[in-house]
Design an enzyme around this catalytic site. Structure first.
Site, PDB file in Angstrom:
ATOM      1  N   LYS A  80      -6.454 -40.251 -35.365  1.00 51.02           N
ATOM      2  CA  LYS A  80      -7.574 -39.918 -36.297  1.00 51.02           C
ATOM      3  C   LYS A  80      -8.711 -40.615 -36.401  1.00 51.02           C
ATOM      4  O   LYS A  80      -8.718 -41.945 -36.041  1.00 51.02           O
ATOM      5  CB  LYS A  80      -6.710 -40.229 -37.653  1.00 51.02           C
ATOM      6  CG  LYS A  80      -7.166 -39.790 -38.963  1.00 51.02           C
ATOM      7  CD  LYS A  80      -6.387 -40.031 -40.277  1.00 51.02           C
ATOM      8  CE  LYS A  80      -6.952 -39.462 -41.575  1.00 51.02           C
ATOM      9  NZ  LYS A  80      -5.868 -39.812 -42.602  1.00 51.02           N
ATOM     10  N   SER A 155      -4.582 -35.865 -45.415  1.00 55.52           N
ATOM     11  CA  SER A 155      -6.270 -35.856 -44.710  1.00 55.52           C
ATOM     12  C   SER A 155      -6.100 -35.887 -43.173  1.00 55.52           C
ATOM     13  O   SER A 155      -7.086 -35.816 -42.635  1.00 55.52           O
ATOM     14  CB  SER A 155      -6.928 -37.225 -45.255  1.00 55.52           C
ATOM     15  OG  SER A 155      -6.286 -38.225 -44.668  1.00 55.52           O
ATOM     16  N   SER A 179      -1.008 -38.604 -46.566  1.00 53.57           N
ATOM     17  CA  SER A 179      -2.103 -37.934 -45.406  1.00 53.57           C
ATOM     18  C   SER A 179      -1.421 -37.808 -44.391  1.00 53.57           C
ATOM     19  O   SER A 179      -1.896 -37.107 -43.226  1.00 53.57           O
ATOM     20  CB  SER A 179      -3.117 -38.836 -45.523  1.00 53.57           C
ATOM     21  OG  SER A 179      -4.162 -38.488 -46.515  1.00 53.57           O
TER      22      SER A 179
END
Ligand SMILES: [Zn+2]
Lengths: 494, 483, 107
Positions: A80, A155, A179
Site C-alpha cells: 500500500k 482504504s 481498511s
C-alpha cells in the site's frame, strides 16, 4: 488455473524450491497480469520494475546457493502506498506528497526485503487511508475486479485488488477501522488486522496512531500466516510495538474447530446489515457448529457507540498527525505568495482532498478547548467500554464471528456524496481496532449479484493462533475457489 | 514602585546534554553544519515515530529530586499542537497532566536572607529547530523577507521548570535563576550555558497594589538569555506595568520579547486569537512509569548540591560569600576541598583562592588548572602564614611565583629570601630609625591621634623589605609612642 | 433560510455551535467561503451523529488512549548516524545553503 500468477504463496514457494520455476518467472507472471488488469482496475500507483527485477534475481541467486530465508523468498508482494520505500515514490494517494521519495524504508519493508520478498510496487488507497472505497485518491479510483462498476472497498483497495487478480501473490494494507478486512471482503480475498503492536508502524504514514495496524492480504489463510510471520515482531523504532516474542500464529491451522466456543455477535446480525449477508454468515456459523464448535450468541452492548467514538478518535489523531504536511520539508508547496503561515494554509488546502480536510477539521474541532471532554474525552471512555465488552465476551467464548461488512461491494459514486453512509461500511470492523484485537476476513461465497461475501473472525489480543485456526476451518468449509472475472489473463475488455 | 508589589514566576528551559536527541538517535550536535544531525524522526518525515531517550528521563528525574519534587509514578506525554516553521511535526511532544515531577521547592539566598520559591512542575519536552531570518535589517524576524531553517536542534531533550508566582523582585528572580543554573550544572545533566542557549528563561510578571490579594494581569517575556537580562527585563516590565496602571491604562495579557540591546520588552502579539494547543495524550508514546527502585537508584546517584556544598564550606571556616564564590567555580572548589582535607585552614585557603588566585588567573588569562598551583601548595603557604613565617604580602609574592611554576612555597620563599624576620633586634632598630625620621607622626600619636600609627607600621615594613611580622612591629611602635 | 443555517439550528442541541472559520484557521487550511459553508454543514451532520457517544453513561470509566496496557518503551542514549542531508533536502520545495527556506514569517 495454469497461470503462475494464480498460485498461492505457499504453492509458489514449493515450486521455487522444487526448481519448477524461478522468482523471475513469478515476477513476469504478475507483471503480465498487471499489464492486462491495470487499465481496468488501477490498483497500482507505481510499479517498480527495476527494483523488483533485481530482487527476483537476488532471490533466484539465493535459491541457487541453497540459501533460504523463508516462505516469502522470491515471492512478488505489493505494498500500500502509505508505507515508506527508500527512493521509491510514496504518496499515500495524496497530492500533497506527489513525487515524494522517502530517504528511508518502513520497518515492514525492511523485513520483507530481508526475507527475500520481491516488492512489485505501490498500490492505490483512499488518501491517507481515509475512506472505504478507494475513490478518495488523488490519482483516481481503483475498481472492483468482480464488477468494475463497483468499488473494491478501502482504504487498502489497491492492495486488495492486486492479490485478488494476481498482479501480486500477496500484499500489505493498513487497517485503522477496517481498511484491510473491508476491501478483502469486497474483493474475495483473505485480509487480516493483527493485534495492535505486533507489526511495527515505523514508516507507515500515520492516519490514527492508536488504531493503525499493518496487515496482509492473501489468497489463503496459510499465506496470511506466512506473511504475518515475516512482518511481525518487536521493533525498537516503534514505542508501541510489543516487546515480546510473537505467538505461533499458524500453530493450530489444521486442528479444526471441535471443542472451540464461538460467539456470533448479535449486534451485527440485525439492523443495518444486508439480509443476504446475514444469511450467508448464519449459514457458515451453522457449518462451524456442524464441524464441532459450540456456537452461541454473544453480545457487545457498547458497539452501537463504537462507530461514533471511532469518528471522533481517528479524526482527532489524524488532525495532529497530518500537521507535518506544511510545504516546508517535503511534498507540495503552493504557488500562492504570502507569509509562511499563508503558505502553509494554501499548501494544505491545495494538497489535501475533501475527505482528508473534512477529518482534519472534525478532529481539530473535537480536540479544541471547550469541546475536548464532550467529544474526544468521551470517545476514549466509550473505547474503554467497547474493550470491556470484548473482555466480557471472551470470558466465555474463544472467538467472535460476524459479517465483515454490512453489504457486498457498492457502486462507484454511490456513497461518495454521503460521508456518514460511507462511514457505516466499517460498522463491523471498527470495534476490533478500538479494542486493539486481531481480526480476519475470509471470503465465504458470492451473493446473487456475483459479489464476494466476507466472514469475520475476531479474537482477543495476541489470539492470532485461535483466530487463524477458525479462519482455516471457515476457508475449508466455504471452499471458495472462484476468481474474479478480471483475474484471468484472457480477459481483454471489461 | 512605592505602593506596588510585583508578582513574578519563572519558566526555565534546560537543554539536557545527552549523547542523542530526545526521541531519535541523532547526535545532540547543535553546532554542526545545518541539518547534519537529522533523521526521519526529528525532521518529522511521514511515517517516523518517536522513542524516548532513557537517559533524558533520568536527567529530568535528577532535576526533580534536586528541587524536592514528587516524582510521579506514572507520567504521560502529550502533544501540544501549534503550527510554526521551526517545529517540524507542527506539534511539540510535551507534558500536560501528570508531568514527570510536581510540587517542589528551592531555597535561595537573597542579600543574606533565605527565601523559598515553590516549584509547580518540571516536565519533559523537545526543542525546536533554529531559524535564521534573512533580509531587512540585521536578522530580525520583523523585517526579514525569508527565513532559513536548521533542524539540528529539533528534538534535543528539553526540561521545563515552572515556579509558583512566589518571586517579588528582579533581584530575587536573578538569584533564583543563578541557583537553578548551579543545580543543573552540578547534576551534570546540562552544560547550563546561558550564552549558548542551553538554558533559557521566560519570565511572567504582574504588579498589584501592595496589600491586594488579587493578582494583576501578567505578561510573559521571552528571549531572556542571561541572569543580568532576567534582572533587567523584570525591572523594565515592572516599571512599564506600573506606569501603564498609574496613567489609567490596562496591562494586556500577552507575550513580550526582551531586546537586550535596547533594554526594553516589546509585544510579540501576532494575531488576536489566543492559541488553542489542543493538548491530547500522544498515541505514539506509552505512559512512563518510574518504580520506587528506579527513583531511589537515581536519588542515590545524585551529586552533592550547591547549597549543601556551600554549607559544608562554611563549616570548614569560610564566610557565606566566599563559600558561594568557591562553589560556583569547580576548579576553586576542588583545590579548596583538597587543601582543607589535608588539614589547611578553610578560612585562609578560601581567602587566597577567591582573592589572589582568581586575580592571578584573570590578570594572566591562565585558567587555574593550567597554573602550577596545587592543593598541597596552598596548605604549605597558609601554614607558613599561620606560623608567622611569612607576612601576608610576602605570601602573596610567593603564591604568584608558585603559580608561575617556580617551585613549592617553601622553595620560593627561601630563594627569594622572603621568610619573616623574627629577630626583634633587627625590627627594633628599624623602628628606632623610622621614629627618628618621623617626629611629626610621633607627636600626633602622642596627642591622641591613632591614624599615623598605621603609617609608621608601613614605613617599618618597608625598611624591613616586608619580612617583619606586622604584629611585632605594631606592638613595638605602640610601646615606643605610648599609643 | 439557507441550508447551512438550518443545519446550525439542528446543532443548537449540541453543546456549542461550530465556528468553522476558526477551526480552519487552527488547522491551517485556507478554505473559500463556499468550502467553509460546505464543510461546516457536513461537520454538523457528523457531530450530530458523534454526539451519540454522550448518551452512554461513562461516570467512573477511565479513558483508553492505548489499545494495550503497556508502559515504558525507552531507547538507550546512543548517538547513531543521521541521514545524509542531500537525501532529504532534494525532496524539499525550497532549499538554500543546506537549509529549508520559508517565506517571511510576519505579515
Ligand atoms: Zn533525528
Amino acid at each position: 488455473m495454469g497461470d503462475l500468477a494464480d498460485l498461492t504463496i505457499l504453492d509458489a514457494g514449493d515450486g521455487l524450491r522444487a526448481g519448477d520455476f524461478s522468482s523471475a518467472d513469478l515476477l513476469e507472471a504478475v507483471t503480465r497480469r498487471a499489464a492486462v488488469t491495470e487499465a481496468h482496475l488501477h490498483a497500482y500507483l507505481t510499479l517498480d520494475h527495476e527494483g523488483a527485477a533485481q530482487a527476483a534475481e537476488a532471490a533466484d541467486a539465493s535459491f541457487a546457493k541453497g540459501e533460504d530465508r523463508g516462505l516469502l523468498q522470491g515471492i512478488p508482494i505489493a505494498l500500500k502506498d502509505n508505507m515508506c520505500t527508500r527512493g521509491i515514490e510514496t504518496t499515500a494517494s495524496s497530492r500533497i506528497l506527489d513525487g515524494w521519495k522517502p530517504p528511508y524504508d518502513a520497518t515492514v519493508v525492511t523485513r520483507l526485503r530481508e526475507a527475500g520478498a520481491v516488492i512489485t510496487g505501490k498500490t492505490n488507497l483512499d488518501e491517507f487511508a481515509m475512506g472505504s472505497s478507494t475513490e478518495n485518491s488523488a490519482y483516481g479510483p481503483t475498481r472492483n475486479p468482480w464488477n468494475t462498476d463497483k468499488v473494491p472497498g478501502g482504504s487498502s483497495g489497491g492492495s486488495a485488488v492486486t492479490t485478488a487478480v494476481g498482479s501480486a501473490f500477496g500484499s500489505l494494507g493498513s487497517d485503522t477501522g477496517g481498511s484491510v478486512r473491508q476491501p478483502a471482503a469486497l474483493t474475495g480475498v483473505v485480509g487480516m488486522k493483527p493485534t495492535y503492536g505486533i507489526v511495527s508502524r515505523y514508516g507507515l504514514i500515520a492516519f490514527a496512531s492508536s488504531l493503525d495496524q499493518i496487515g496482509p492480504f492473501s489468497r489463503s489463510v496459510a499465506d496470511s500466516v506466512a506473511m504475518l510471520d515475516v512482518i511481525s515482531g518487536f521493533d525498537p523504532r516503534d514505542a508501541t510495538s510489543i516487546n515480546a516474542p510473537v505467538p505461533n500464529f499458524g500453530g493450530s491451522l489444521d486442528r479444526g474447530v471441535a471443542g472451540l466456543k464461538i460467539g456470533v455477535v448479535t449486534e451485527f446480525m440485525g439492523e443495518g446489515i444486508d439480509p443476504h449477508v446475514i444469511t450467508a454468515t448464519r449459514a457458515m456459523a451453522d457449518r462451524l457448529a456442524g464441524a464441532g464448535a459450540e456456537v452461541v450468541e454473544a453480545t457487545l452492548p457498547s458497539v452501537e457507540y463504537a462507530l461514533s467514538a471511532y469518528y471522533l478518535i481517528a479524526p482527532a489523531e489524524c488532525s495532529s498527525n497530518l500537521a507535518r504536511f506544511d510545504g516546508i520539508r517535503f511534498g507540495h508547496r503552493t504557488q500562492v505568495e504570502g507569509t509562511t503561515e499563508e503558505m502553509m494554509a494554501h499548501t494544505r488546502a491545495e494538497g489535501f482532498g475533501p475527505e482528508v480536510i473534512r477529518r482534519i477539521l472534525l478532529g481539530t474541532y473535537a480536540l479544541s478547548a471547550g469541546y475536548y471532554d464532550a467529544f474526544y474525552g468521551q470517545a476514549q471512555k466509550v473505547r474503554t467500554l467497547v474493550r470491556n465488552d470484548f473482555t466480557a465476551a471472551y470470558g466465555h467464548v474463544d472467538v467472535l464471528i460476524s459479517p465483515t461488512t454490512p453489504t457486498t461491494a457498492f457502486s462507484v459514486g454511490e456513497k461518495a456524496a454521503d460521508p456518514i453512509a460511507m462511514y457505516y461500511s466499517d460498522l463491523c470492523t471498527i470495534p476490533s481496532n478500538l479494542a486493539g484485537d486481531p481480526a480476519i476476513s475470509v471470503p465465504i461465497g458470492l451473493d446473487d449479484a456475483g459479489l464476494p461475501v466476507g466472514f469475520q473472525v475476531m479474537a482477543p489480543s495476541l489470539g492470532e493462533e485461535v483466530m487463524y485456526q477458525v479462519a482455516a476451518e471457515v476457508e475449508r468449509l466455504a471452499g471458495f475457489t472462484e476468481r474474479a472475472l478480471l483475474a484471468t489473463s484472457t480477459v481483454v475488455a471489461p | 514602585m512605592s505602593g506596588w508589589e510585583a508578582v513574578i514566576g519563572i519558566e526555565t528551559h534546560v537543554e539536557l546534554s545527552t549523547h542523542s536527541k530526545m526521541f531519535c538517535s541523532c547526535a545532540v550536535d547543535v553546532a554542526g553544519p545545518p541539518n547534519s544531525a537529522c533523521c526521519p524522526v526529528c525532521l518529522a518525515l511521514p511515517g517516523a515515530l518517536p522513542v524516548p531517550n532513557e537517559k533524558a528521563i533520568e536527567g529530568i528525574i535528577k532535576i526533580g529530586l534536586a528541587l524536592e519534587c514528587t516524582i510521579n509514578e506514572s507520567s504521560l506525554f502529550y502533544r501540544k499542537n501549534y503550527f510554526y516553521p521551526d517545529l517540524p511535526k507542527n506539534y511539540q511532544i510535551s507534558q500536560y497532566t501528570f508531568p514527570v515531577c510536581e510540587g517542589g521547592k528551592l531555597d535561595i539566598d537573597v542579600d543574606g536572607t533565605t527565601m523559598t520559591v515553590g516549584i509547580t512542575r518540571v516536565h519533559m519536552e523537545e526543542d525546536t529547530g533554529k531559524s535564521t531570518h534573512i533580509g531587512g535589517g540585521g536578522g530580525r524576524i520583523h523585517d526579514a523577507d525569508h527565513t532559513l531553517l536548521d533542524f539540528n536542534r529539533a528534538g534535543v531533550p528539553l526540561v521545563e521548570i515552572v515556579t509558583e508566582p512566589d518571586i517579588r523582585s528582579a533581584a530575587e528572580a536573578r538569584a533564583y535563576g543563578a541557583e537553578i543554573q548551579r543545580i543543573v550544572f552540578a547534576l551534570g545533566v546540562s552544560d547550563a550555558k546561558l550564552e549558548a542557549g542551553s538554558m533559557r528563561f521566560d519570565v511572567n510578571v504582574s504588579v498589584r497594589p501592595v496589600g491586594d490579594e488579587v493578582l494583576g494581569t501578567r505578561t510573559e517575556t521571552k528571549n531572556v538569555n542571561s541572569l543580568r537580562a532576567v534582572q533587567r527585563a523584570i525591572e523594565y516590565e515592572i516599571d512599564r506595568q506600573i506606569n501603564v496602571l498609574e496613567t489609567g491604562g490596562k496591562v494586556i495579557q500577552e507575550t513580550r520579547h526582551w531586546n537586550e540591546d535596547t533594554g526594553v520588552t516589546i509585544s510579540m502579539r501576532i494575531k488576536e486569537e489566543s492559541e488553542d494547543y489542543r493538548y491530547f495524550q500522544d498515541p505514539d508514546l506509552l505512559p512512563l512509569e518510574t518504580s520506587a527502585e528506579w527513583r531511589e537508584e537515581i536519588r542515590r546517584g545524585l551529586p552533592e548540591l550547591p547549597a549543601a556544598r556551600r554549607a559544608r564550606f562554611i563549616d570548614a571556616g569560610t564566610d557565606a560569600v566566599t563559600a558561594g564564590l568557591l562553589v560556583d567555580d569547580s576548579d576553586l572548589s576542588t583545590l579548596f576541598e583538597d587543601a582543607v582535607a589535608s588539614g589547611a585552614s578553610g578560612r585562609a585557603v578560601g581567602i587566597w583562592l577567591t582573592g589572589e588566585v582568581v586575580a592571578y588567573s584573570r590578570r594572566t588569562g591562565t585558567p587555574i588548572p593550567d597554573t602550577s598551583l596545587t592543593a598541597p601548595h596552598l596548605g604549605e603557604l597558609t601554614g607558613m602564614v599561620d606560623e608567622g613565617k611569612l607576612s601576608f604580602s610576602a605570601a602573596k609574592e610567593v603564591l604568584i611565583a608558585v603559580m608561575d611554576g617556580e617551585g613549592t612555597p617553601g622553595d620560593v620563599a627561601e630563594a627569594k629570601d622572603l621568610f619573616q624576620v623574627s629577630d626583634s633586634g633587627a625590627i627594633e632598630s628599624a623602628v628606632e630609625s623610622v621614629l627618628a625620621e618621623n617626629p611629626d607622626a610621633v607627636n600626633k600619636i602622642r596627642s591622641g591621634e591613632t591614624k599615623p600609627l598605621g603609617f609608621l607600621v608601613g614605613q617599618v615594613m618597608r625598611q624591613m623589605g616586608g619580612r617583619a611580622d606586622p604584629k611585632v612591629v605594631h606592638s613595638l611602635l605602640r610601646k615606643r609612642t605610648g599609643a | 433560510m439557507d441550508e447551512s443555517s438550518t443545519r446550525v439550528g439542528t446543532i443548537a442541541a449540541m453543546p456549542v455551535d461550530i465556528d468553522i472559520a476558526k477551526v480552519a484557521r487552527l488547522a491551517r487550511l485556507a478554505l473559500s467561503d463556499e468550502e467553509l459553508e460546505m464543510y461546516g454543514a457536513q461537520l454538523g451532520d457528523i457531530l450530530e451523529h458523534a454526539e451519540r457517544v454522550q448518551a452512554l453513561p461513562t461516570e467512573g470509566v477511565a479513558p483508553t488512549s492505548h489499545p494495550l496496557p503497556m508502559v515504558n518503551a525507552f531507547r538507550e542514549d546512543v548517538a547513531r548516524e543521521s541521514l545524509e542531508p542531500a537525501s532529504f533536502l532534494s525532496e524539499a520545495p525550497d532549499v538554500k545553503d543546506g537549509q529549508f527556506r520559508v517565506p517571511r514569517i510576519l505579515g
